[in-house]
Write a protein that holds these residues in place. Sequence first.
Motif, short mmCIF file in Angstrom:
data_model
loop_
_atom_site.label_atom_id
_atom_site.label_comp_id
_atom_site.label_asym_id
_atom_site.label_seq_id
_atom_site.Cartn_x
_atom_site.Cartn_y
_atom_site.Cartn_z
N HIS A 85 0.70 -2.56 -4.84
CA HIS A 85 -0.69 -2.44 -4.38
C HIS A 85 -1.63 -3.34 -5.21
N ALA A 86 -1.42 -3.36 -6.53
CA ALA A 86 -2.31 -4.14 -7.40
C ALA A 86 -2.23 -5.64 -7.11
N LEU A 87 -1.11 -6.08 -6.56
CA LEU A 87 -0.94 -7.53 -6.29
C LEU A 87 -1.25 -7.89 -4.84
N TYR A 139 5.49 10.55 -3.32
CA TYR A 139 4.45 9.53 -3.11
C TYR A 139 3.35 9.65 -4.16
N ASP A 140 2.95 8.51 -4.71
CA ASP A 140 1.84 8.46 -5.64
C ASP A 140 0.64 7.81 -4.93
N PRO A 141 -0.40 8.58 -4.62
CA PRO A 141 -1.53 8.03 -3.86
C PRO A 141 -2.35 6.99 -4.63
N ILE A 142 -2.16 6.91 -5.95
CA ILE A 142 -2.90 5.90 -6.73
C ILE A 142 -2.23 4.53 -6.58
N THR A 143 -0.91 4.51 -6.80
CA THR A 143 -0.19 3.23 -6.70
C THR A 143 0.28 2.95 -5.26
N HIS A 144 0.20 3.98 -4.41
CA HIS A 144 0.67 3.90 -3.00
C HIS A 144 2.19 3.71 -2.93
N VAL A 145 2.88 4.14 -3.98
CA VAL A 145 4.35 3.96 -3.98
C VAL A 145 5.04 5.23 -3.50
#
Length: 272
Positions: A127-129, A195-201
Amino acid sequence: MKQLDDWTRYAAKFLASGQRPHFAPAREILDIHQQQIDHAKGDKCAQLKTLILGATPELADLALANNCRVLRVDCNPVMFEAAKSRQKIADRSNETIVIGEWLNLHMIGDGEIDLVLGDASLNNIPHALMPQFLNEIARITRPGSLISIKQILFPDEKVASYEFHNAVNAYRTGKISDNEFYRILRFYSFIAEGYDPITHVLDAEKVFAAIQKRHAMNQLTDAEFEFLYSRHNTIQHTIYTQTAQRQLLERLGDCRIVQQGNELFKVCVIRR
Ligand SMILES: C[S@@+](CC[C@H](N)C(=O)[O-])C[C@H]1O[C@@H](n2cnc3c(N)ncnc32)[C@H](O)[C@@H]1O
């Protein structure tokens, strides 16, 4: 996530078994891409310069069958090895294979690409990239280019039939196929656990751990568990809801999401 080791392990497994991987694009997805290519070609017979995001042989074959000039980019050479036996088109003179990085497509000039195809490719970008990746796609395409990509998406609203017990019931009563059962459990039923809603992973390891737990609690039969676990992997996918995905892709241009209903795999069509 490039996850070289994970994809290498995964590819080696399919190389050894000689089986077609379940993650290869399905016929209905390829048909949607074909419609987009027809649309992009119109009545012109110009050769579309096409970028394939990944080794995915079905997409490369589709583009070659449409007389496109194909650049196929994946950072993992083992994925190209594993793809060879799935390639059907013999004449590959219009194809260039590049072991490269999608975030830095320096081998492609500004505005050179007419068509971009991908199969869950963006699900592999952290997500960050994502902004860096979208900037790179914007750079290599020109106004009017077409981007047709299959994405794994979460539905915007909760889907009762995708909850674990409902999916298991639907499977046991023959209402859904093996593939649908896998897809629902793998990409929906264990969002809370994986699922991690911060990293969207969505972390496959956590999803498979949840599947293992359900089996230990006798909520999955041995046969169901063995089938699901035969697809075990450690891939971390970046997944958005349908609306969040569209908003993200609209940075590139008009975005249409094809396939109605709650299908977890949809094709996003972007006109730059
Ligand atoms: C396109 S996806 C999904 C597989 C696809 N559905 C198929 O049938 O081949 C996985 C591929 O993306 C590649 N990949 C992930 N991140 C990448 C990156 N930043 N640059 C280049 N390749 C990348 C991985 O090496 C892997 O081969």
